[in-house]
Design an enzyme around this catalytic site. Structure first.
Site, PDB file in Angstrom:
ATOM      1  N   GLY A  63       0.865  -1.174   0.000  1.00  0.00           N
ATOM      2  CA  GLY A  63       0.000   0.000   0.000  1.00  0.00           C
ATOM      3  C   GLY A  63       0.897   1.218   0.000  1.00  0.00           C
ATOM      4  N   GLU A  64       0.714   2.089   0.946  1.00  0.00           N
ATOM      5  CA  GLU A  64       1.545   3.285   1.059  1.00  0.00           C
ATOM      6  C   GLU A  64       1.969   3.395   2.529  1.00  0.00           C
ATOM      7  OE1 GLU A  64       3.104   5.435  -0.908  1.00  0.00           O
ATOM      8  OE2 GLU A  64       3.775   6.239   1.002  1.00  0.00           O
ATOM      9  N   SER A  65       3.266   3.161   2.751  1.00  0.00           N
ATOM     10  CA  SER A  65       3.737   3.011   4.132  1.00  0.00           C
ATOM     11  C   SER A  65       3.543   4.268   4.969  1.00  0.00           C
ATOM     12  CB  SER A  65       5.207   2.592   4.131  1.00  0.00           C
ATOM     13  OG  SER A  65       5.990   3.542   3.432  1.00  0.00           O
ATOM     14  N   CYS A  95       6.099  -5.421   0.483  1.00  0.00           N
ATOM     15  CA  CYS A  95       6.260  -4.083  -0.100  1.00  0.00           C
ATOM     16  C   CYS A  95       6.133  -3.001   0.975  1.00  0.00           C
ATOM     17  CB  CYS A  95       5.294  -3.901  -1.267  1.00  0.00           C
ATOM     18  SG  CYS A  95       5.862  -2.608  -2.388  1.00  0.00           S
ATOM     19  N   ARG A 124      12.778   3.410   0.222  1.00  0.00           N
ATOM     20  CA  ARG A 124      11.458   3.485  -0.425  1.00  0.00           C
ATOM     21  C   ARG A 124      11.605   3.856  -1.903  1.00  0.00           C
ATOM     22  NH1 ARG A 124       8.314   7.698   1.367  1.00  0.00           N
ATOM     23  NH2 ARG A 124       6.471   6.648   0.590  1.00  0.00           N
ATOM     24  N   ILE A 153       5.829  -3.148  -7.364  1.00  0.00           N
ATOM     25  CA  ILE A 153       5.013  -1.951  -7.594  1.00  0.00           C
ATOM     26  C   ILE A 153       5.543  -0.818  -6.720  1.00  0.00           C
ATOM     27  CG2 ILE A 153       2.685  -0.965  -7.537  1.00  0.00           C
ATOM     28  CD1 ILE A 153       1.624  -3.890  -7.700  1.00  0.00           C
ATOM     29  N   ARG A 154       6.138   0.192  -7.342  1.00  0.00           N
ATOM     30  CA  ARG A 154       6.786   1.283  -6.592  1.00  0.00           C
ATOM     31  C   ARG A 154       7.528   0.689  -5.393  1.00  0.00           C
ATOM     32  NH1 ARG A 154       3.398   4.161  -4.165  1.00  0.00           N
ATOM     33  NH2 ARG A 154       1.592   2.892  -4.627  1.00  0.00           N
ATOM     34  N   HIS A 190       5.131  -8.098  -4.389  1.00  0.00           N
ATOM     35  CA  HIS A 190       3.776  -8.560  -4.063  1.00  0.00           C
ATOM     36  C   HIS A 190       3.623  -9.992  -4.543  1.00  0.00           C
ATOM     37  CE1 HIS A 190       1.926  -4.612  -3.083  1.00  0.00           C
ATOM     38  NE2 HIS A 190       2.937  -4.182  -3.819  1.00  0.00           N
ATOM     39  N   GLU A 192       1.131 -11.793  -3.610  1.00  0.00           N
ATOM     40  CA  GLU A 192      -0.310 -12.096  -3.511  1.00  0.00           C
ATOM     41  C   GLU A 192      -1.064 -11.729  -4.781  1.00  0.00           C
ATOM     42  OE1 GLU A 192       1.259  -9.680  -2.174  1.00  0.00           O
ATOM     43  OE2 GLU A 192       0.100  -7.836  -2.382  1.00  0.00           O
TER      44      GLU A 192
HETATM   45  N1  GLN Z   1       6.044   2.976  -2.414  1.00  0.00           N
HETATM   46  C1  GLN Z   1       5.173   2.488  -1.380  1.00  0.00           C
HETATM   47  C2  GLN Z   1       5.578   3.002  -0.001  1.00  0.00           C
HETATM   48  O1  GLN Z   1       6.501   3.716   0.128  1.00  0.00           O
HETATM   49  C3  GLN Z   1       5.128   0.967  -1.360  1.00  0.00           C
HETATM   50  C4  GLN Z   1       4.480   0.455  -2.605  1.00  0.00           C
HETATM   51  C5  GLN Z   1       3.720  -0.822  -2.426  1.00  0.00           C
HETATM   52  O2  GLN Z   1       3.442  -1.285  -1.317  1.00  0.00           O
HETATM   53  N2  GLN Z   1       3.343  -1.397  -3.532  1.00  0.00           N
HETATM   54  O3  GLN Z   1       4.956   2.666   0.956  1.00  0.00           O
END
Ligand code: GLN
Length: 220
Positions: A63-65, A95, A124, A153-154, A190, A192
């Site tokens: 997600g987005e930490s 992630c 990150r 993913i990112r 990921h 999953e």
């Molecule tokens: N870039 C996101 C972060 O800094 C992590 C990306 C992800 O969980 N797919 O949290």
């Protein structure tokens, strides 16, 4: 005033249907839930402190930490979760989940904190903004069979690995993308999303073998 968790207990190992939480403040909760249920685990989405009670393991999704970090505080979950993890609750972070587990971050946003479970430094968004996402095959030690098909993913990268931490996955150039310290697992990708459940299987086995249960919350 926050009420502390009592230390979790070690029960008889081998619970065939462990109760595994998925931190459900933000991120790809549903995919983890489906995969864990396929593997015979009971799954509970964790949004409140009370949801930690009785857990045998927890997944911290992608997600987005920085958002997850803020929500942990808003939902009053940060301290009890940190305590349960330091008491030995098995955890699998993917992630953003790996970022949450690290002791140290590079390129964090101002004030961003982590749960500090794995003695690693994580950078990150380490692939740069051009590389938003891609799929590739990764060999993970402890996972039998052919390489896993996974999505980045990112994604972050692990840039320092503490002495107690085992590297379980690297990219062809040697970048570290998977680490483990006992019953704490973290991967930069990921697993999953692409439908390969072997890492989740490894985690469920780890949860069973550990036999840890988060004790009841104290209300005093
Ligand atoms: N870039 C996101 C972060 O800094 C992590 C990306 C992800 O969980 N797919 O949290």
């Amino acid at each position: 005033m926050t009420s502390p968790l009592r230390t979790g207990s070690l029960s008889v190992a081998g619970n065939t249907s462990p109760l595994i939480g998925v931190l459900a403040l933000q991120g790809d909760v549903r995919e983890h839930r489906a995969m864990l249920e396929e593997l015979g685990a009971h799954v509970r989405e964790v949004r409140l402190r009370a949801h930690l009670e009785g857990l045998n393991g927890i997944v911290i999704p992608g997600g987005e930490s920085s958002v997850m970090d803020k929500l942990l505080r808003i939902f009053d979950l940060y301290d009890p979760l940190r305590r349960a993890l330091s008491d030995g609750l098995p955890v699998f972070g993917t992630c953003a989940g790996l970022i949450m587990l690290a002791t140290e971050l590079e390129d964090a946003i101002a004030g961003q904190e982590t749960l500090g479970v794995l003695d690693v430094t994580v950078r990150r968004n380490a692939f740069g903004s051009q590389v938003d996402s891609y799929e590739t095959d990764v060999v993970v030690s402890g996972v039998p069979g052919p390489p896993l098909r996974v999505a980045f993913i990112r994604a972050p990268l692990v840039t320092r690995v503490g002495p107690a931490v085992e590297v379980i996955a690297t990219l062809p150039e040697g970048e570290v993308v998977g680490v483990r310290d006992g019953s704490a697992l973290g991967v930069a990708f990921h697993p999953e999303i692409t439908g390969d459940d072997r890492l989740h299987r490894l985690f469920v086995e780890t949860v069973r073998a550990t036999g840890f249960t988060v004790a009841a919350l104290q209300t005093a």
